[in-house]
Design a protein around this motif. Structure first.
Motif, PDB file in Angstrom:
ATOM      1  N   ASP A 120       0.912  -0.942   0.028  1.00 38.85           N
ATOM      2  CA  ASP A 120       0.091  -0.040   0.084  1.00 38.85           C
ATOM      3  C   ASP A 120       0.960   1.274   0.047  1.00 38.85           C
ATOM      4  O   ASP A 120       1.481   1.511   1.199  1.00 38.85           O
ATOM      5  N   SER A 121       0.881   1.767  -0.889  1.00 40.11           N
ATOM      6  CA  SER A 121       1.966   3.014  -1.434  1.00 40.11           C
ATOM      7  C   SER A 121       1.879   3.945  -0.219  1.00 40.11           C
ATOM      8  O   SER A 121       2.901   4.572   0.333  1.00 40.11           O
ATOM      9  N   TRP A 122       0.652   4.392   0.319  1.00 40.12           N
ATOM     10  CA  TRP A 122       0.602   5.558   1.316  1.00 40.12           C
ATOM     11  C   TRP A 122       1.186   4.954   2.531  1.00 40.12           C
ATOM     12  O   TRP A 122       1.746   5.553   3.414  1.00 40.12           O
ATOM     13  N   GLU A 123       0.893   3.792   3.117  1.00 37.85           N
ATOM     14  CA  GLU A 123       1.114   3.043   4.168  1.00 37.85           C
ATOM     15  C   GLU A 123       2.697   3.189   4.292  1.00 37.85           C
ATOM     16  O   GLU A 123       3.420   3.439   5.509  1.00 37.85           O
ATOM     17  N   ILE A 124       3.379   2.765   3.193  1.00 37.51           N
ATOM     18  CA  ILE A 124       4.734   2.649   3.161  1.00 37.51           C
ATOM     19  C   ILE A 124       5.542   3.946   3.227  1.00 37.51           C
ATOM     20  O   ILE A 124       6.663   4.273   3.518  1.00 37.51           O
ATOM     21  N   ALA A 125       4.981   4.859   2.282  1.00 38.99           N
ATOM     22  CA  ALA A 125       5.607   5.905   1.916  1.00 38.99           C
ATOM     23  C   ALA A 125       5.047   7.415   1.799  1.00 38.99           C
ATOM     24  O   ALA A 125       5.430   8.525   1.132  1.00 38.99           O
ATOM     25  N   GLY A 126       3.929   7.488   2.634  1.00 41.81           N
ATOM     26  CA  GLY A 126       3.023   8.668   2.850  1.00 41.81           C
ATOM     27  C   GLY A 126       3.863   9.401   3.941  1.00 41.81           C
ATOM     28  O   GLY A 126       4.808   9.198   4.232  1.00 41.81           O
ATOM     29  N   ASP A 127       3.042  10.254   4.162  1.00 44.92           N
ATOM     30  CA  ASP A 127       3.597  11.446   5.107  1.00 44.92           C
ATOM     31  C   ASP A 127       3.361  11.179   6.674  1.00 44.92           C
ATOM     32  O   ASP A 127       3.680  11.868   7.627  1.00 44.92           O
ATOM     33  N   GLY A 128       2.732   9.940   7.059  1.00 46.87           N
ATOM     34  CA  GLY A 128       2.553   9.541   8.295  1.00 46.87           C
ATOM     35  C   GLY A 128       1.169   9.991   8.744  1.00 46.87           C
ATOM     36  O   GLY A 128       0.762   9.468  10.011  1.00 46.87           O
ATOM     37  N   SER A 129       0.287  10.730   7.907  1.00 46.57           N
ATOM     38  CA  SER A 129      -0.846  11.209   8.399  1.00 46.57           C
ATOM     39  C   SER A 129      -1.980   9.962   7.856  1.00 46.57           C
ATOM     40  O   SER A 129      -1.540   9.247   7.025  1.00 46.57           O
ATOM     41  N   PRO A 130      -3.356  10.393   8.371  1.00 48.97           N
ATOM     42  CA  PRO A 130      -4.510   9.347   7.733  1.00 48.97           C
ATOM     43  C   PRO A 130      -4.363   9.283   6.232  1.00 48.97           C
ATOM     44  O   PRO A 130      -4.929   8.038   5.807  1.00 48.97           O
ATOM     45  N   GLY A 131      -4.046  10.398   5.501  1.00 42.24           N
ATOM     46  CA  GLY A 131      -4.094  10.545   4.032  1.00 42.24           C
ATOM     47  C   GLY A 131      -5.611  10.334   3.549  1.00 42.24           C
ATOM     48  O   GLY A 131      -5.664   9.615   2.638  1.00 42.24           O
ATOM     49  N   TYR A 132      -6.423  10.976   4.164  1.00 48.02           N
ATOM     50  CA  TYR A 132      -7.912  10.620   3.698  1.00 48.02           C
ATOM     51  C   TYR A 132      -8.011  11.300   2.172  1.00 48.02           C
ATOM     52  O   TYR A 132      -7.671  12.397   2.089  1.00 48.02           O
ATOM     53  N   THR A 133      -8.676  10.557   1.461  1.00 45.91           N
ATOM     54  CA  THR A 133      -8.834  10.952  -0.004  1.00 45.91           C
ATOM     55  C   THR A 133     -10.508  11.274   0.060  1.00 45.91           C
ATOM     56  O   THR A 133     -10.701  12.125  -0.995  1.00 45.91           O
ATOM     57  N   TRP A 134     -11.273  10.909   1.037  1.00 45.74           N
ATOM     58  CA  TRP A 134     -12.555  11.295   0.844  1.00 45.74           C
ATOM     59  C   TRP A 134     -12.655  11.990   2.362  1.00 45.74           C
ATOM     60  O   TRP A 134     -12.410  11.601   3.380  1.00 45.74           O
ATOM     61  N   SER A 135     -12.554  13.214   2.464  1.00 42.56           N
ATOM     62  CA  SER A 135     -12.256  14.111   3.472  1.00 42.56           C
ATOM     63  C   SER A 135     -13.421  15.320   3.612  1.00 42.56           C
ATOM     64  O   SER A 135     -14.133  15.912   2.609  1.00 42.56           O
ATOM     65  N   ASN A 136     -14.195  15.406   4.444  1.00 41.98           N
ATOM     66  CA  ASN A 136     -15.259  16.371   5.205  1.00 41.98           C
ATOM     67  C   ASN A 136     -14.538  17.705   4.917  1.00 41.98           C
ATOM     68  O   ASN A 136     -15.090  18.813   5.082  1.00 41.98           O
ATOM     69  N   ARG A 137     -13.275  18.062   4.799  1.00 40.99           N
ATOM     70  CA  ARG A 137     -12.735  19.400   4.449  1.00 40.99           C
ATOM     71  C   ARG A 137     -13.086  19.840   2.891  1.00 40.99           C
ATOM     72  O   ARG A 137     -13.041  21.006   2.588  1.00 40.99           O
ATOM     73  N   ASN A 138     -13.408  18.669   2.131  1.00 43.58           N
ATOM     74  CA  ASN A 138     -13.750  18.948   0.910  1.00 43.58           C
ATOM     75  C   ASN A 138     -15.264  18.965   0.833  1.00 43.58           C
ATOM     76  O   ASN A 138     -16.260  18.096   0.992  1.00 43.58           O
ATOM     77  N   PRO A 139     -15.794  20.246   0.296  1.00 42.30           N
ATOM     78  CA  PRO A 139     -17.219  20.696   0.398  1.00 42.30           C
ATOM     79  C   PRO A 139     -18.161  19.658  -0.405  1.00 42.30           C
ATOM     80  O   PRO A 139     -18.954  19.187  -0.138  1.00 42.30           O
ATOM     81  N   LEU A 140     -17.404  19.046  -1.531  1.00 47.34           N
ATOM     82  CA  LEU A 140     -18.122  18.132  -2.478  1.00 47.34           C
ATOM     83  C   LEU A 140     -18.444  16.685  -1.687  1.00 47.34           C
ATOM     84  O   LEU A 140     -19.307  16.107  -2.070  1.00 47.34           O
ATOM     85  N   ALA A 141     -17.311  16.452  -0.936  1.00 51.25           N
ATOM     86  CA  ALA A 141     -17.583  15.191  -0.126  1.00 51.25           C
ATOM     87  C   ALA A 141     -18.309  15.359   1.042  1.00 51.25           C
ATOM     88  O   ALA A 141     -19.175  14.349   1.446  1.00 51.25           O
ATOM     89  N   ALA A 142     -18.254  16.546   1.604  1.00 50.74           N
ATOM     90  CA  ALA A 142     -19.025  16.617   3.067  1.00 50.74           C
ATOM     91  C   ALA A 142     -20.536  16.264   2.785  1.00 50.74           C
ATOM     92  O   ALA A 142     -21.268  16.145   3.809  1.00 50.74           O
ATOM     93  N   THR A 143     -21.036  16.633   1.749  1.00 48.76           N
ATOM     94  CA  THR A 143     -22.499  16.393   1.281  1.00 48.76           C
ATOM     95  C   THR A 143     -23.134  15.144   1.481  1.00 48.76           C
ATOM     96  O   THR A 143     -24.082  14.736   2.021  1.00 48.76           O
ATOM     97  N   GLY A 144     -22.095  14.123   1.602  1.00 42.72           N
ATOM     98  CA  GLY A 144     -22.515  12.634   1.604  1.00 42.72           C
ATOM     99  C   GLY A 144     -22.554  12.319   3.154  1.00 42.72           C
ATOM    100  O   GLY A 144     -22.944  11.185   3.327  1.00 42.72           O
ATOM    101  N   LEU A 145     -22.033  13.095   3.889  1.00 40.79           N
ATOM    102  CA  LEU A 145     -22.234  12.855   5.473  1.00 40.79           C
ATOM    103  C   LEU A 145     -21.519  11.414   5.847  1.00 40.79           C
ATOM    104  O   LEU A 145     -21.849  10.777   6.519  1.00 40.79           O
ATOM    105  N   TYR A 146     -20.318  11.129   5.309  1.00 44.50           N
ATOM    106  CA  TYR A 146     -19.566  10.059   5.527  1.00 44.50           C
ATOM    107  C   TYR A 146     -18.477  10.335   6.451  1.00 44.50           C
ATOM    108  O   TYR A 146     -18.115  11.610   6.466  1.00 44.50           O
TER     109      TYR A 146
END
Length: 277
Positions: free
Chosen positions: A202-228
Motif C-alpha cells: 500500500d503506497s500510502w502506508e509505506i511511503a506517505g507522510d504519516g498522516s491518515p491520508g484521507y482521500t474522502w475528506s469532509n474538508r472537501n465540500p463536495l465530499a461533505a454533502t455525503g455525510l460519510y
C-alpha cells in the motif's frame, strides 16, 4: 543461487515510475471546465508516467483521458466504459507515457450478482519491462463491505490469471473502503489473501507522510454533502515480492488538495506515488 538474507531481492533498483490515480467525479456538478483545467494543471505539476481516472467521461467524440493526455504530452490513452448518463458516458480512463494494450474489462459483483464494480486491465510496454496495470472501482455504500470482499476476491483472481509474477503489477483506483476494512486487509497481508500468494504494498502506508491520508475528506465540500466519515478510499497498490525490489513504494502524496473555500476538482482527493521500476 543461494539466498542472501542481507539482499533478499538481489540488487535493489533506484529507478522509479510515477503513477497517479483520482476519482474525477465525471461531468457532475457545476464549473466543469474549471474543474477539468485544475485537474490537468495538478497532474502536469507531478509529471506522472501513468494516470488512472475513475469516473472519467466520454462526451461525443471527446474523452477526458484524451484531454489529459494532450495536456500532459503523454502519447497514449484509453477510455473504457458504457454507463450512460444524460449526454455522456462514465467509465475508467488511462493515460500513459508508453504504449498500452487494448483494455480488458471485468465486472466485479457480489455472489448473487448485485452491486457495482469493475476492473480494467492493460499491459504497458514500459521502457524497463512490462507493467500490468489494473484500474479499479468497487461498490460505495458504507454497509457494502461484504460485497466489496467478494469483489476483491474476483479482482485478485483476475490479477493472478492474467499477470505474470515476474512483472511489475500496479492496482489503483477507488476502493470505497478504508485501510482497516476486511476487503483491504485481504490485499495487504493483514488477513488471509484474497487469492493464494497475492499480496500488495500500500503506497500510502509505506511511503506517505504519516498522516491518515484521507482521500474522502469532509474538508472537501463536495465530499461533505455525503455525510460519510473521513476515509482513505483511494489506493496505489503494487504486488510483492519482485526481484530487485520492483514495485516497492518510495514516495506517496495526496494530489489536488485545496482549501475548503476554494473550488474543488472532485469529491475525492487524488494520490501520486513513485514505485521502484
Amino acid at each position: 543461487m543461494a539466498f542472501d538474507p542481507y539482499a533478499p531481492y538481489g540488487p535493489v533498483v533506484d529507478s522509479t515510475i510515477r503513477a497517479a490515480t483520482r476519482n474525477v467525479w465525471g461531468r457532475y456538478g457545476s464549473g466543469l471546465q474549471t474543474r477539468q483545467a485544475a485537474l490537468e494543471d495538478t497532474l502536469a505539476g507531478v509529471e506522472p508516467d501513468l494516470v488512472c481516472l475513475v469516473e472519467a467521461w466520454r462526451w461525443g467524440e471527446s474523452s477526458q483521458p484524451e484531454r489529459v493526455a494532450q495536456r500532459l504530452g503523454l502519447p497514449h490513452h484509453h477510455f473504457a466504459g458504457d454507463w450512460e448518463q444524460e449526454d455522456w458516458v462514465s467509465g475508467i480512463g488511462l493515460v500513459c507515457r508508453w504504449p498500452m494494450s487494448e483494455p480488458r474489462r471485468r465486472q466485479l459483483r457480489a455472489e448473487d450478482g448485485t452491486g457495482y464494480g469493475e476492473v480494467v486491465h492493460v499491459v504497458v510496454d514500459g521502457e524497463r519491462g512490462p507493467i500490468q496495470l489494473f484500474a479499479v472501482v468497487l461498490d460505495y455504500p458504507l454497509d457494502a463491505s461484504g460485497i466489496r470482499q467478494a469483489q476483491v476476491r474476483q479482482l485478485a483472481s483476475f490479477v493472478n490469471d492474467v499477470a505474470p509474477r515476474r512483472d511489475l503489477v500496479i492496482v489503483c483506483g477507488d476502493f470505497n473502503a478504508g485501510p482497516d476494512s476486511d476487503e483491504i486487509r485481504m490485499l495487504t497481508g493483514r488477513s488471509a489473501p484474497a487469492s493464494p500468494g497475492l499480496v500488495f504494498y500500500d503506497s500510502w502506508e509505506i511511503a506517505g507522510d504519516g498522516s491518515p491520508g484521507y482521500t474522502w475528506s469532509n474538508r472537501n465540500p463536495l465530499a461533505a454533502t455525503g455525510l460519510y466519515p473521513n476515509r482513505r478510499f483511494d489506493y496505489i497498490l503494487s504486488a510483492w515480492p519482485r526481484r530487485h525490489g520492483v514495485g516497492h513504494p518510495i514516495r506517496c502524496s495526496l494530489l489536488g488538495v485545496r482549501p475548503p473555500d476554494q473550488d474543488q476538482i472532485s469529491d475525492h482527493y487524488g494520490l501520486v506515488a513513485e514505485l521502484r521500476y
